[in-house]
Motif scaffolding. Sequence first.
Motif, PDB file in Angstrom:
ATOM      1  N   ARG A  67      -6.512   4.244  -7.671  1.00 50.44           N
ATOM      2  CA  ARG A  67      -6.014   4.115  -9.041  1.00 50.44           C
ATOM      3  C   ARG A  67      -4.539   3.738  -9.055  1.00 50.44           C
ATOM      4  NH1 ARG A  67      -9.064   8.839  -9.866  1.00 50.44           N
ATOM      5  NH2 ARG A  67      -7.180  10.121  -9.942  1.00 50.44           N
ATOM      6  N   LEU A  68      -3.757   4.383  -8.186  1.00 50.72           N
ATOM      7  CA  LEU A  68      -2.328   4.073  -8.115  1.00 50.72           C
ATOM      8  C   LEU A  68      -2.116   2.606  -7.750  1.00 50.72           C
ATOM      9  CD1 LEU A  68       0.459   6.210  -6.492  1.00 50.72           C
ATOM     10  CD2 LEU A  68       0.295   3.792  -5.977  1.00 50.72           C
ATOM     11  N   HIS A  69      -2.837   2.108  -6.742  1.00 51.08           N
ATOM     12  CA  HIS A  69      -2.678   0.715  -6.318  1.00 51.08           C
ATOM     13  C   HIS A  69      -3.032  -0.246  -7.448  1.00 51.08           C
ATOM     14  CE1 HIS A  69      -3.036   1.657  -1.734  1.00 51.08           C
ATOM     15  NE2 HIS A  69      -1.845   1.925  -2.227  1.00 51.08           N
ATOM     16  N   ALA A  70      -4.136   0.029  -8.139  1.00 55.81           N
ATOM     17  CA  ALA A  70      -4.566  -0.854  -9.218  1.00 55.81           C
ATOM     18  C   ALA A  70      -3.525  -0.898 -10.340  1.00 55.81           C
ATOM     19  CB  ALA A  70      -5.919  -0.398  -9.755  1.00 55.81           C
TER      20      ALA A  70
ATOM     21  N   GLU B 211      -0.892  13.849   0.096  1.00 52.40           N
ATOM     22  CA  GLU B 211      -1.367  14.488  -1.123  1.00 52.40           C
ATOM     23  C   GLU B 211      -2.234  13.571  -1.989  1.00 52.40           C
ATOM     24  OE1 GLU B 211       1.669  14.840   0.046  1.00 52.40           O
ATOM     25  OE2 GLU B 211       1.903  16.999   0.324  1.00 52.40           O
ATOM     26  N   LEU B 212      -2.365  12.305  -1.603  1.00 49.94           N
ATOM     27  CA  LEU B 212      -3.174  11.349  -2.359  1.00 49.94           C
ATOM     28  C   LEU B 212      -4.590  11.306  -1.805  1.00 49.94           C
ATOM     29  CD1 LEU B 212      -0.976   8.144  -2.895  1.00 49.94           C
ATOM     30  CD2 LEU B 212      -2.049   9.511  -4.691  1.00 49.94           C
ATOM     31  N   SER B 213      -5.577  11.549  -2.654  1.00 52.71           N
ATOM     32  CA  SER B 213      -6.957  11.336  -2.241  1.00 52.71           C
ATOM     33  C   SER B 213      -7.238   9.836  -2.286  1.00 52.71           C
ATOM     34  CB  SER B 213      -7.917  12.067  -3.190  1.00 52.71           C
ATOM     35  OG  SER B 213      -7.905  11.447  -4.465  1.00 52.71           O
ATOM     36  N   ARG B 214      -8.368   9.428  -1.727  1.00 47.23           N
ATOM     37  CA  ARG B 214      -8.710   8.000  -1.742  1.00 47.23           C
ATOM     38  C   ARG B 214      -8.851   7.487  -3.176  1.00 47.23           C
ATOM     39  NH1 ARG B 214     -10.167   5.366   2.842  1.00 47.23           N
ATOM     40  NH2 ARG B 214     -10.392   6.609   4.733  1.00 47.23           N
ATOM     41  N   ALA B 215      -9.452   8.283  -4.039  1.00 43.01           N
ATOM     42  CA  ALA B 215      -9.628   7.859  -5.430  1.00 43.01           C
ATOM     43  C   ALA B 215      -8.280   7.733  -6.136  1.00 43.01           C
ATOM     44  CB  ALA B 215     -10.521   8.848  -6.163  1.00 43.01           C
TER      45      ALA B 215
ATOM     46  N   SER C  55       0.849  -1.189   0.000  1.00 41.82           N
ATOM     47  CA  SER C  55       0.000   0.000   0.000  1.00 41.82           C
ATOM     48  C   SER C  55       0.884   1.239   0.000  1.00 41.82           C
ATOM     49  CB  SER C  55      -0.942   0.017   1.203  1.00 41.82           C
ATOM     50  OG  SER C  55      -0.213   0.076   2.410  1.00 41.82           O
ATOM     51  N   VAL C  56       0.406   2.269  -0.674  1.00 42.41           N
ATOM     52  CA  VAL C  56       1.145   3.528  -0.790  1.00 42.41           C
ATOM     53  C   VAL C  56       0.333   4.626  -0.129  1.00 42.41           C
ATOM     54  CG1 VAL C  56       2.197   5.187  -2.371  1.00 42.41           C
ATOM     55  CG2 VAL C  56       2.154   2.754  -2.956  1.00 42.41           C
ATOM     56  N   ARG C  57       0.951   5.327   0.822  1.00 45.62           N
ATOM     57  CA  ARG C  57       0.231   6.375   1.546  1.00 45.62           C
ATOM     58  C   ARG C  57       1.001   7.687   1.424  1.00 45.62           C
ATOM     59  NH1 ARG C  57      -3.520   3.359   3.841  1.00 45.62           N
ATOM     60  NH2 ARG C  57      -2.985   1.256   4.519  1.00 45.62           N
TER      61      ARG C  57
END
Length: 294
Positions: free
Chosen positions: A103-106, A95-99, A90-92
């Motif tokens: 998308r980044l994870h997928a 500055e990353l919104s949940r959406a 997982s990347v946290r």
Amino acid sequence: MTGIEEAEAQLSEIELLTSMFPSQNEFNIRDQLALAELREYVEGRTDYLPSSRPEFVIHQKMDTEDLKGVTVAISCTYVVDYPNVLPDISVRCPELSRAQQARLHADMNAHLKENCCGEVCMLSAVEWIKDNAHLYITKNPAAQGLQRVSTETPPVEVFTRLWIYSHHIYNKVKRKNILEWSSDLGLSGFCMPGKPGIVCVEGPQASCEEFWARVKVLTWKRIMIRHREDIPLHSQSGGEGNVTSLRRFSGFEEAMFDPHGNRGNHMDLGQLYQYLNERGCGEVFQLYFGIEGR
């Protein structure tokens, strides 16, 4: 690849990452016991495949011009069959919104499945994130030509306090996770292990919701939010100062109240009530147990 070969690949990757990221600020192993058990298995000092899985976090600074100063935390938990199966990554990043995070994870997992099947993949994951994070993170909309005049009402900042109930909290790994996650997210409160188990976390709403998202997916007999407090901060000045002033707890701790019983897993509820009452939370006792505390 056999079980021992998978374990050897896992240990070799951790040793490589340790050498590449020597500072604990860059590479942090969350469960040293799991790593020790993995090493014992690989070295033949035990015949049993470890039940605990190594977990670690890589903190990576972005070096592209539009993301200067941004750091992402890349968390990884090995699965038993890794590297035949991808680990849980997982990347946290604030500055990353949940959406954007979804998308980044997928996209990252699709890349790793295509290019790293059967091989260790964490360095590939780090490189992919360094090369592609700018596509998902919007640090400075104006610099990217995305600035626009908005007539929308600014989002309301909210202070949240979650009162969580579990049938029991015995497991040492879960207790360790609760302590570490509350610290990572800047939350205050407490965890009372035993039967029943009680957790209170308080702080910014997004941090509390992230904590709950992590905790609820662990294996529980029963866990639920018993009570929730949300306090808007939009009418008060100096948001961060108000979060501090609204806290009932000065930090996060594991609280024990005269453990007793055959396994030492029952707490003195009278002492729990006094603990809550001293922090202005005595009314919550009745919400948990259906009786007034004394």
